[in-house]
Design an enzyme around this catalytic site. Structure first.
Site, PDB file in Angstrom:
ATOM      1  N   HIS A   1      11.835  -4.147   1.693  1.00  0.00           N
ATOM      2  CA  HIS A   1      10.791  -3.919   2.691  1.00  0.00           C
ATOM      3  C   HIS A   1       9.397  -4.193   2.123  1.00  0.00           C
ATOM      4  O   HIS A   1       8.392  -4.011   2.798  1.00  0.00           O
ATOM      5  CB  HIS A   1      10.902  -2.467   3.179  1.00  0.00           C
ATOM      6  CG  HIS A   1      10.216  -2.186   4.464  1.00  0.00           C
ATOM      7  ND1 HIS A   1       9.225  -1.231   4.584  1.00  0.00           N
ATOM      8  CD2 HIS A   1      10.358  -2.718   5.701  1.00  0.00           C
ATOM      9  CE1 HIS A   1       8.806  -1.183   5.822  1.00  0.00           C
ATOM     10  NE2 HIS A   1       9.465  -2.073   6.531  1.00  0.00           N
TER      11      HIS A   1
ATOM     12  N   LYS B   1       5.927  -5.961   0.717  1.00  0.00           N
ATOM     13  CA  LYS B   1       5.061  -7.011   1.252  1.00  0.00           C
ATOM     14  C   LYS B   1       3.939  -7.295   0.261  1.00  0.00           C
ATOM     15  O   LYS B   1       3.185  -6.400  -0.100  1.00  0.00           O
ATOM     16  CB  LYS B   1       4.430  -6.598   2.590  1.00  0.00           C
ATOM     17  CG  LYS B   1       5.412  -6.490   3.748  1.00  0.00           C
ATOM     18  CD  LYS B   1       5.633  -5.081   4.145  1.00  0.00           C
ATOM     19  CE  LYS B   1       6.534  -5.023   5.366  1.00  0.00           C
ATOM     20  NZ  LYS B   1       7.022  -3.674   5.640  1.00  0.00           N
TER      21      LYS B   1
ATOM     22  N   ASP C   1      -2.637 -17.081  -7.979  1.00  0.00           N
ATOM     23  CA  ASP C   1      -3.157 -17.382  -9.319  1.00  0.00           C
ATOM     24  C   ASP C   1      -3.177 -16.157 -10.226  1.00  0.00           C
ATOM     25  O   ASP C   1      -3.930 -16.131 -11.215  1.00  0.00           O
ATOM     26  CB  ASP C   1      -4.556 -17.989  -9.237  1.00  0.00           C
ATOM     27  CG  ASP C   1      -4.524 -19.447  -8.774  1.00  0.00           C
ATOM     28  OD1 ASP C   1      -3.426 -20.036  -8.780  1.00  0.00           O
ATOM     29  OD2 ASP C   1      -5.584 -19.990  -8.407  1.00  0.00           O
TER      30      ASP C   1
ATOM     31  N   HIS D   1       1.504   0.564  12.802  1.00  0.00           N
ATOM     32  CA  HIS D   1       2.402   0.034  11.778  1.00  0.00           C
ATOM     33  C   HIS D   1       1.880   0.314  10.370  1.00  0.00           C
ATOM     34  O   HIS D   1       2.568   0.040   9.384  1.00  0.00           O
ATOM     35  CB  HIS D   1       2.613  -1.475  11.980  1.00  0.00           C
ATOM     36  CG  HIS D   1       3.797  -2.024  11.262  1.00  0.00           C
ATOM     37  ND1 HIS D   1       3.707  -2.702  10.065  1.00  0.00           N
ATOM     38  CD2 HIS D   1       5.120  -1.983  11.572  1.00  0.00           C
ATOM     39  CE1 HIS D   1       4.913  -3.072   9.673  1.00  0.00           C
ATOM     40  NE2 HIS D   1       5.789  -2.648  10.561  1.00  0.00           N
TER      41      HIS D   1
ATOM     42  N   LYS E   1       0.952   2.159   6.943  1.00  0.00           N
ATOM     43  CA  LYS E   1       1.566   3.216   6.141  1.00  0.00           C
ATOM     44  C   LYS E   1       0.527   3.657   5.105  1.00  0.00           C
ATOM     45  O   LYS E   1       0.348   3.028   4.069  1.00  0.00           O
ATOM     46  CB  LYS E   1       2.820   2.719   5.432  1.00  0.00           C
ATOM     47  CG  LYS E   1       3.866   2.081   6.378  1.00  0.00           C
ATOM     48  CD  LYS E   1       3.730   0.589   6.381  1.00  0.00           C
ATOM     49  CE  LYS E   1       4.906  -0.140   7.008  1.00  0.00           C
ATOM     50  NZ  LYS E   1       5.321   0.219   8.305  1.00  0.00           N
TER      51      LYS E   1
ATOM     52  N   ASP F   1      -7.692  14.520   0.065  1.00  0.00           N
ATOM     53  CA  ASP F   1      -8.987  15.108  -0.306  1.00  0.00           C
ATOM     54  C   ASP F   1     -10.140  14.112  -0.216  1.00  0.00           C
ATOM     55  O   ASP F   1     -11.092  14.181  -1.017  1.00  0.00           O
ATOM     56  CB  ASP F   1      -8.914  15.707  -1.717  1.00  0.00           C
ATOM     57  CG  ASP F   1      -8.044  16.950  -1.769  1.00  0.00           C
ATOM     58  OD1 ASP F   1      -7.747  17.513  -0.701  1.00  0.00           O
ATOM     59  OD2 ASP F   1      -7.647  17.347  -2.882  1.00  0.00           O
TER      60      ASP F   1
END
Length: 511
Positions: A171, A173, A178, A407, A409, A414
């Site tokens: 999952h 991404k 470079d 979508h 996450k 704090d």
């Protein structure tokens, strides 16, 4: 009787063959690693310049909330690539964004840039030839994570015979260019992640530089060289590709960029604030320390849970003393998670959770798992919001489009420590899928993101409260006693019955 028997025998034979299907034996391959001496590249010099004025030395990063700006940032990095491009995604759609992204990768490879494209095999059905032909371009190699041994129309049947293996997905991404700049976060490659028509995902990425990029490269190398990954050439023999196939794929890529729709979208990309600021060298960078964490690629086989991403993130969650703000589109805390958040509230921490409403979610089964914990969360003192699917006012705010689904996450501790990554707070992300996460230590970034989340128009959320002992939904500006809804807003009776029905099944571990 004879026809029925022959049909039964044929079906039995097919099932037997599917059950016996296995992946080809891994061919010996040399370990391939990221290029390390890339400081003299354009991006290397830019990264050095951006980070030069910080004392003590810190890392620079930019949040990418807006979908179009997030794509502009990716394409800009690819255009600047001189040595290497490493691409790692769960979903890679064959739509306008996917084809535009692919075309940029091909053009980079034709400039002599090495391109490594790593895609999870869950959603690549019917695209074997596409990826195999892309793999044939000079300087491009395509690999699939944990591929299905059964290809084509019958591949889904493999869940019946090899569930424990094919249920384990990558999952993660990331885009790394470079080994100097990278983008990591929640977005896959596809229209809905980059504000291209239809329902749009409100998502979050971060553009990072310096040692954070090197750490992401090390994660990528670990996956690229793992036994869980297969070159597409081992799964799709070269002799199955015809010249007609090659021309068809090439023509689709060319044609998709010349349609009025795609041209309009490109004009919208050029009009973004990020494009203008990047062109004028006026991007706003944040500075601080960055930590990169990821699950092992063989997470399914690794029983050492200390190596799991959630274990590495727990110290930052534990550190919350005043506030814990959570954005999670798929939020299934379980009894243990509810108890953990309840304990944080008892310790004086203000805990806020923002997730999708039933009308906004794209995975109904996950909502069925989440909904059974709402009452307990509210009783524990957790502040709970749900994103509306169709909002009262169209707005360009990243959480305020007229048709939206969360979508991103992200969590913020704090008003100082910010997590951005691919991991949802649900059993599948925690226990089954592999994930990547980045933690940023910077008060300015944390406060900026909270301001962005809170600064949009009213009417984007439902606030959930207890009313007469039951969960009820209130408009954000409703301070009266009566709720706006006592059942799931913006849904039909059949929607709610379906969710109740799904909730009867013992599938929470798979959500």
């Amino acid at each position: 009787m004879g026809v029925s028997y022959r049909l039964f025998s044929l079906v039995s034979l097919v099932i037997f063959q599917l059950g016996c299907a296995s992946l080809p034996e891994q061919e010996p391959r040399p370990e391939v690693l990221s290029f390390k001496n890339t400081q003299a590249t354009r991006l290397g010099e830019l990264a050095a310049h951006i980070n030069a004025d910080t004392t003590p030395p810190q890392q620079a990063f930019i949040p990418l909330n807006d979908g179009r700006e997030a794509l502009v940032a990716r394409l800009a990095l690819i255009l600047q690539a001189e040595k290497s491009i490493d691409v790692q995604y769960y979903l890679y759609h064959n739509d306008t964004v996917g084809r535009l992204f692919t075309q940029y990768l091909i053009e980079a490879s034709q400039r002599g840039v090495r391109v490594r494209l790593l895609v999870d095999d869950m959603a690549t059905n019917w695209r074997d030839k596409d990826f195999a032909i892309i793999d044939q371009y000079p300087n491009i190699e395509v690999r699939l994570f944990n591929p299905f041994s059964v290809r084509g129309a019958l591949r889904s049947t493999q869940f019946l015979f090899d569930f424990s293996r094919v249920n384990h997905r990558m999952h993660n991404k990331a885009l790394i260019v470079d080994n100097q700049m990278a983008i990591a976060g929640g977005r896959n490659i596809g229209n809905q992640y980059f504000s291209k028509g239809g329902v749009q995902f409100a998502d979050m990425d971060m553009l990072v530089t310096a040692s954070a990029t090197e750490d992401l490269s090390n994660v990528f190398d670990r996956y690229w060289n793992s036994d869980q990954v297969y070159p597409i050439s081992q799964l799709v023999p070269l002799n199955t590709l015809t010249e007609q196939d090659r021309k068809a794929v090439q023509q689709v890529l060319i044609d998709s960029l010349t349609t009025p729709e795609s041209k309009q979208y490109v004009r919208e990309l050029v009009q973004t604030d990020f494009y203008r600021r990047a062109k004028d060298n006026q991007l706003r960078w944040f500075y601080g320390s960055v930590d990169i964490y990821a699950d092992p690629p063989d997470k399914r086989l690794d029983k050492n849970k200390d190596a799991y991403l959630i274990s590495m993130l727990k110290p930052s969650l534990d550190s919350a003393k005043k506030s814990l703000f959570i954005l999670s589109p798929y939020f299934v805390p379980g009894d243990q998670g509810v108890a953990y958040l309840a304990q944080k509230v008892k310790q004086g921490v203000e805990v806020t959770v923002v997730t999708n409403s039933l009308a906004a979610t794209d995975v109904s089964a996950v909502h069925a798992g989440y909904s059974r914990y709402r009452q307990a969360l509210l009783e524990a003192g957790v502040v709970l919001y749900e994103i509306k699917a169709v909002q009262g006012k169209t707005d360009k705010h990243w959480l305020g489009s007229s048709k939206s689904s969360l979508h991103a996450k992200t969590y913020i501790v704090d008003e100082h420590t910010t997590f951005v990554g691919s991991m949802n707070l649900d059993p599948r992300s925690i226990e089954i899928n592999t994930e990547t996460g980045v933690i940023f230590h910077d008060t300015k970034l944390a406060k900026h993101l909270l301001e962005q989340i809170n600064s949009g128009p009213d009417g984007r959320y439902w606030q959930l409260r207890l009313h007469k002992g039951r969960v009820a939904w209130f408009e954000s500006d409703n301070f009266g006693r009566e709720p706006d809804f006592t059942t799931e807003p913006q849904t039909s009776f059949l929607n709610r019955v379906w969710i109740t029905f799904i909730g009867l099944f013992p599938i929470e571990s798979q959500l």
